[in-house]
Design an enzyme around this catalytic site. Structure first.
Site, PDB file in Angstrom:
ATOM      1  CB  SER A 182      -0.721   0.290   1.067  1.00 17.11           C
ATOM      2  OG  SER A 182       0.122  -0.064   2.064  1.00 17.11           O
ATOM      3  CG  HIS A 210      -4.572  -1.020  -1.471  1.00 15.51           C
ATOM      4  ND1 HIS A 210      -5.007  -0.329  -1.616  1.00 15.51           N
ATOM      5  CD2 HIS A 210      -3.729  -1.030  -0.385  1.00 15.51           C
ATOM      6  CE1 HIS A 210      -4.586   0.672  -0.405  1.00 15.51           C
ATOM      7  NE2 HIS A 210      -4.070  -0.312  -0.112  1.00 15.51           N
ATOM      8  CE  LYS A 241      -7.378  -0.113   1.931  1.00 14.18           C
ATOM      9  NZ  LYS A 241      -6.283  -1.348   2.772  1.00 14.18           N
TER      10      LYS A 241
HETATM   11  C1  LIG Z   1      -6.534  -1.357   4.148  1.00 13.24           C
HETATM   12  C2  LIG Z   1      -6.256  -2.722   4.166  1.00 13.24           C
HETATM   13  C3  LIG Z   1      -7.037  -3.838   5.538  1.00 13.24           C
HETATM   14  C4  LIG Z   1      -7.874  -3.232   5.655  1.00 13.24           C
HETATM   15  O1  LIG Z   1      -8.763  -3.700   5.273  1.00 13.24           O
HETATM   16  P1  LIG Z   1     -10.273  -2.812   5.643  1.00 13.24           P
HETATM   17  O2  LIG Z   1     -11.448  -3.252   5.270  1.00 13.24           O
HETATM   18  O3  LIG Z   1     -10.242  -1.098   6.225  1.00 13.24           O
HETATM   19  O4  LIG Z   1     -10.733  -3.377   7.623  1.00 13.24           O
HETATM   20  C5  LIG Z   1      -5.917  -5.100   5.808  1.00 13.24           C
HETATM   21  N1  LIG Z   1      -4.613  -5.387   4.218  1.00 13.24           N
HETATM   22  C6  LIG Z   1      -4.653  -4.848   3.818  1.00 13.24           C
HETATM   23  C7  LIG Z   1      -3.127  -4.844   2.999  1.00 13.24           C
HETATM   24  C8  LIG Z   1      -4.734  -3.267   3.939  1.00 13.24           C
HETATM   25  O5  LIG Z   1      -3.992  -2.642   2.776  1.00 13.24           O
END
Ligand SMILES: *Cc1c(COP(=O)(O)O)cnc(C)c1O
Length: 393
Positions: A182, A210, A241
């Site tokens: 990310s 992502h 996301k």
């Molecule tokens: C954003 C993210 C999460 C968390 O996701 P949410 O649905 O916002 O809890 C988990 N793993 C990775 C790799 C992320 O980038």
């Protein structure tokens, strides 16, 4: 007086502030979209993970209102006790079809999906091989599992193999990696990780937060991107996301999904996704299945932005995806850059230690299909002006 035992918290907060590490959170006075309202001003938004602009999509707003009229808002309790709503089953089936996985189960968030899944598949006496840059929710899931965690160098398959060779004592083993990282926007070499896993008979788990709605045909994710259907045991995804809502998912082998319904602790001990969340995600799957238009626009926007930045002499690091880091070095410069952008109408966040290593501070630019080509050009012009002003380019 009664507060003395809490005075350490105020001290810690003050320390964060003096070290420049205190999170100041902006208040958004509008829907999350290409442009957002902050302090009464309209700003061009490059902070959200709203890759496809679904967070405020008219069809999703409508579908959600309709679902509330039919099902209300809350799921009542955990699914194993209060029963499961047909809406959740529909979402899980549609997601499994969409991703061409055997089965799928939803969680309240991607974070909860990792916390639930990792301790369900490994425990004491087992070994996890974990990329050193894996997300915090993977790290926490690994800790909860009590398995031994062996970190390997970021995206380094040779280092992974030597770590596997050096770890002779194990019960079960799993390799876990983020799909898209990310902070750098680079992609895990999942095809090679799977080859290694198959060679050593190790389970594989990828967290595609992502990549969901971004990578693969029409946003079907990293497993589709590499054509690895059926060869990755567990795929974690998020609906928070690109899907623009809130929720997590686990897709993969049916036996694992069945096991998580019995042993995934956030599934057993925390209520399900709300009705509006679930209905919104269902409509998001519909939109993605009908057309690749949004995904195509996302990648086109990101390509224009990245090429434009590189032409102006900015360093965009290892970006291979719509996440484009603008590498600036020291945290104070990145913060100053972000402030100047903000003053000139562009909302883009500075990221520093401990989220990224010291000396690797950056502005993290999140491209979106919600942006128009004019938006991207305006952003490039603003980055140019601030870059010149601060002597970065
Ligand atoms: C954003 C993210 C999460 C968390 O996701 P949410 O649905 O916002 O809890 C988990 N793993 C990775 C790799 C992320 O980038």
């Amino acid at each position: 007086m009664g507060n003395d035992k809490l005075s350490w918290i105020q001290d810690e907060l003050d320390n964060l502030k003096s070290a420049g590490l205190y999170n100041t959170i902006r208040t958004i006075e509008s829907p999350m979209d290409a442009w957002v309202k902050i302090d009464g001003r309209s700003l061009l938004n490059f902070c959200a993970n709203n890759y496809l602009g679904l967070a405020n999509h008219p069809r999703i707003r409508e579908a959600t209102k309709k679902a509330i009229d039919t099902f209300g808002v809350g799921p009542g309790a955990v699914r194993t006790i209060a029963g499961t709503m047909s809406l959740h089953i529909a979402l899980e089936q549609r997601l499994a079809e969409f991703k061409r996985a055997e089965a799928c189960i939803s969680f309240q968030s991607g974070f909860a999906a990792n916390l639930g899944t990792i301790p369900a598949i490994v425990g004491r006496g087992d070994v996890i091989f974990s990329d050193e840059l894996n997300h915090a929710s993977i790290i926490d899931g690994c800790r909860l599992s009590r398995a031994k965690v062996v970190r390997y160098k970021h995206n380094d398959v040779d280092d992974l193999v030597s770590q596997i060779e050096a770890t002779a004592e194990f019960g079960r083993r799993v390799i876990i990696s983020d799909g898209v990282f990310s902070m750098d926007g680079d992609i895990a070499p999942l095809d090679k990780l799977v080859e290694v896993a198959e060679r050593y008979d190790i389970m594989t788990m990828v967290d595609d937060a992502h990549g969901e709605g971004v990578l693969g045909h029409g946003g079907r994710g990293i497993v589709d991107h590499f054509g690895l259907h059926g060869r990755v045991d567990v795929e974690i995804g998020t609906l928070s996301k690109a899907f623009g809502v809130m929720g997590g998912l686990v897709a993969g082998k049916a036996v694992i999904v069945e096991w998580l319904r019995q042993r995934g602790r956030p599934f057993l001990f925390s209520s399900a996704m709300t009705v509006p969340d679930t209905a919104a995600c269902l409509e998001a799957v519909n939109i993605l299945q009908e057309s690749t238009e949004l995904i195509d626009r996302l990648w086109a926007n990101a390509a224009i932005f990245r090429a434009g930045m590189q032409d102006m002499g900015f360093d965009t690091g290892f970006s291979q995806t719509p996440i484009v880091p603008v590498m600036l070095g020291e945290a104070p410069l990145a913060q100053q850059f972000s402030r100047h952008l903000f003053e000139q109408g562009v909302f883009a966040m500075a990221i520093g230690f401990p989220t990224v290593p010291r000396g690797k501070a950056r502005i993290r630019v999140m491209n979106s299909a919600a942006h128009s080509e004019e938006d991207i050009k305006l952003a490039l012009k603003t980055f140019y002006e601030v870059g010149q002003e601060l002597g970065v380019i």
